[in-house]
Every structure is written in structure tokens, then in C-alpha cells.
Design a protein around this motif. Structure first.
Motif, PDB file in Angstrom:
ATOM      1  N   ASN A   1      -5.823  17.129  65.029  1.00  0.00           N
ATOM      2  CA  ASN A   1      -4.689  16.588  65.300  1.00  0.00           C
ATOM      3  C   ASN A   1      -3.792  16.506  63.774  1.00  0.00           C
ATOM      4  O   ASN A   1      -2.608  15.997  63.791  1.00  0.00           O
ATOM      5  CB  ASN A   1      -4.942  14.914  65.454  1.00  0.00           C
ATOM      6  CG  ASN A   1      -5.305  14.981  66.991  1.00  0.00           C
ATOM      7  OD1 ASN A   1      -5.234  15.786  67.647  1.00  0.00           O
ATOM      8  ND2 ASN A   1      -6.203  13.899  67.249  1.00  0.00           N
ATOM      9  N   PHE A   2      -4.384  16.986  62.667  1.00  0.00           N
ATOM     10  CA  PHE A   2      -3.636  16.685  61.448  1.00  0.00           C
ATOM     11  C   PHE A   2      -3.722  17.851  60.555  1.00  0.00           C
ATOM     12  O   PHE A   2      -4.790  18.465  60.466  1.00  0.00           O
ATOM     13  CB  PHE A   2      -4.228  15.446  60.367  1.00  0.00           C
ATOM     14  CG  PHE A   2      -4.446  14.104  61.340  1.00  0.00           C
ATOM     15  CD1 PHE A   2      -3.400  13.484  61.222  1.00  0.00           C
ATOM     16  CD2 PHE A   2      -5.545  13.593  61.803  1.00  0.00           C
ATOM     17  CE1 PHE A   2      -3.406  12.145  61.859  1.00  0.00           C
ATOM     18  CE2 PHE A   2      -5.784  12.409  62.638  1.00  0.00           C
ATOM     19  CZ  PHE A   2      -4.438  11.693  62.567  1.00  0.00           C
TER      20      PHE A   2
ATOM     21  N   HIS B   1     -12.671  12.327  57.523  1.00  0.00           N
ATOM     22  CA  HIS B   1     -13.204  11.213  58.454  1.00  0.00           C
ATOM     23  C   HIS B   1     -13.557  11.974  59.778  1.00  0.00           C
ATOM     24  O   HIS B   1     -13.128  11.046  60.591  1.00  0.00           O
ATOM     25  CB  HIS B   1     -12.879   9.853  58.376  1.00  0.00           C
ATOM     26  CG  HIS B   1     -12.650   9.555  56.799  1.00  0.00           C
ATOM     27  ND1 HIS B   1     -11.526   9.566  56.103  1.00  0.00           N
ATOM     28  CD2 HIS B   1     -13.354   8.952  55.998  1.00  0.00           C
ATOM     29  CE1 HIS B   1     -11.377   8.933  54.909  1.00  0.00           C
ATOM     30  NE2 HIS B   1     -12.854   8.477  54.737  1.00  0.00           N
ATOM     31  N   ASP B   2     -13.684  13.114  59.879  1.00  0.00           N
ATOM     32  CA  ASP B   2     -13.527  13.669  61.347  1.00  0.00           C
ATOM     33  C   ASP B   2     -14.405  13.214  62.285  1.00  0.00           C
ATOM     34  O   ASP B   2     -15.406  12.939  62.005  1.00  0.00           O
ATOM     35  CB  ASP B   2     -13.948  15.115  61.008  1.00  0.00           C
ATOM     36  CG  ASP B   2     -13.403  16.054  62.371  1.00  0.00           C
ATOM     37  OD1 ASP B   2     -12.371  15.427  63.021  1.00  0.00           O
ATOM     38  OD2 ASP B   2     -13.792  17.035  62.506  1.00  0.00           O
TER      39      ASP B   2
ATOM     40  N   ALA C   1     -10.395  14.398  65.252  1.00  0.00           N
ATOM     41  CA  ALA C   1      -9.468  14.275  64.478  1.00  0.00           C
ATOM     42  C   ALA C   1      -8.854  15.318  63.761  1.00  0.00           C
ATOM     43  O   ALA C   1      -7.656  15.589  63.367  1.00  0.00           O
ATOM     44  CB  ALA C   1      -9.918  12.958  63.582  1.00  0.00           C
ATOM     45  N   SER C   2      -9.769  16.088  63.339  1.00  0.00           N
ATOM     46  CA  SER C   2      -9.099  17.274  62.257  1.00  0.00           C
ATOM     47  C   SER C   2      -8.300  18.281  62.926  1.00  0.00           C
ATOM     48  O   SER C   2      -7.674  18.957  62.323  1.00  0.00           O
ATOM     49  CB  SER C   2     -10.317  18.024  61.833  1.00  0.00           C
ATOM     50  OG  SER C   2     -11.022  18.426  62.746  1.00  0.00           O
TER      51      SER C   2
ATOM     52  N   ASP D   1      -8.888  16.366  58.512  1.00  0.00           N
ATOM     53  CA  ASP D   1      -9.318  14.795  58.254  1.00  0.00           C
ATOM     54  C   ASP D   1     -10.722  14.809  57.654  1.00  0.00           C
ATOM     55  O   ASP D   1     -11.781  14.960  58.378  1.00  0.00           O
ATOM     56  CB  ASP D   1      -9.338  14.237  59.572  1.00  0.00           C
ATOM     57  CG  ASP D   1      -9.432  12.609  59.417  1.00  0.00           C
ATOM     58  OD1 ASP D   1      -9.670  11.748  58.466  1.00  0.00           O
ATOM     59  OD2 ASP D   1      -8.950  11.843  60.394  1.00  0.00           O
TER      60      ASP D   1
END
Length: 96
Positions: free
Chosen positions: A25-26, A32-33, A22-23, A30
């Protein structure tokens, strides 16, 4: 006299995907990776008067080079909606 606008149909055509953290993609990461899928779309927007393709996508070779799973050529997705990409006159690019 009331003028009724011709409504548009909007279609999201998924053509590729990638599974990553997830990190990635942002911007800024993130906290809450975790594993997160990111999908790639091209868009069809049309009514009886106009047809627009928004973002043309990338091809299978670019997908391989970038580590993406290529699901279908964006032009094939358009054909499923009875649109020949070669006949589309208006293309909107939101990014390179």
C-alpha cells in the motif's frame, strides 16, 4: 454587508476493499509490514448550487480481475444520498 458562502457537504462512499500486506500500500514499503485493509471510495461534494462526484470507481468485473472485494456499485452509493449518477454534470477525476 456580509456574504455567507453556501457550505458544501462531503461524503465518502466506500464501494470496495482489499486485504493485503502494508508494504503493498505504500511506495517504498513499510518496515512494520503486516496485514492491512485498503478501502476504495468515490466522493460526493454538494451544496444547494452544485453537485460534484470525485472519482467514479470501478465495477464488479474490474474488482474481480484486480482481486478486490466489491461492496456496492458507486452509483448505488450515490442513490443512498439521493443523487442519480446519470444526472451529475460535474465529475472530477484525481487519477486513472
Amino acid at each position: 454587508m456580509t456574504i455567507t458562502p453556501d457550505p458544501f457537504e462531503v461524503y465518502a462512499i466506500r464501494y470496495a476493499t482489499v486485504e493485503r500486506n502494508a508494504s503493498e500500500n505504500f511506495i517504498g514499503g513499510d518496515p512494520h509490514d503486516r496485514s492491512m485493509r485498503m478501502d476504495y471510495f468515490t466522493w460526493l461534494v454538494r451544496n444547494s448550487n452544485a453537485t460534484y462526484v470525485i472519482d467514479t470507481g470501478f465495477n464488479a468485473q474490474a474488482a474481480t480481475r484486480r482481486g478486490r472485494e466489491f461492496l456496492r456499485c458507486p452509483t448505488d452509493g450515490l442513490l443512498h444520498l439521493d443523487v442519480n449518477a446519470a444526472e451529475v454534470k460535474d465529475v472530477i477525476l484525481t487519477h486513472l
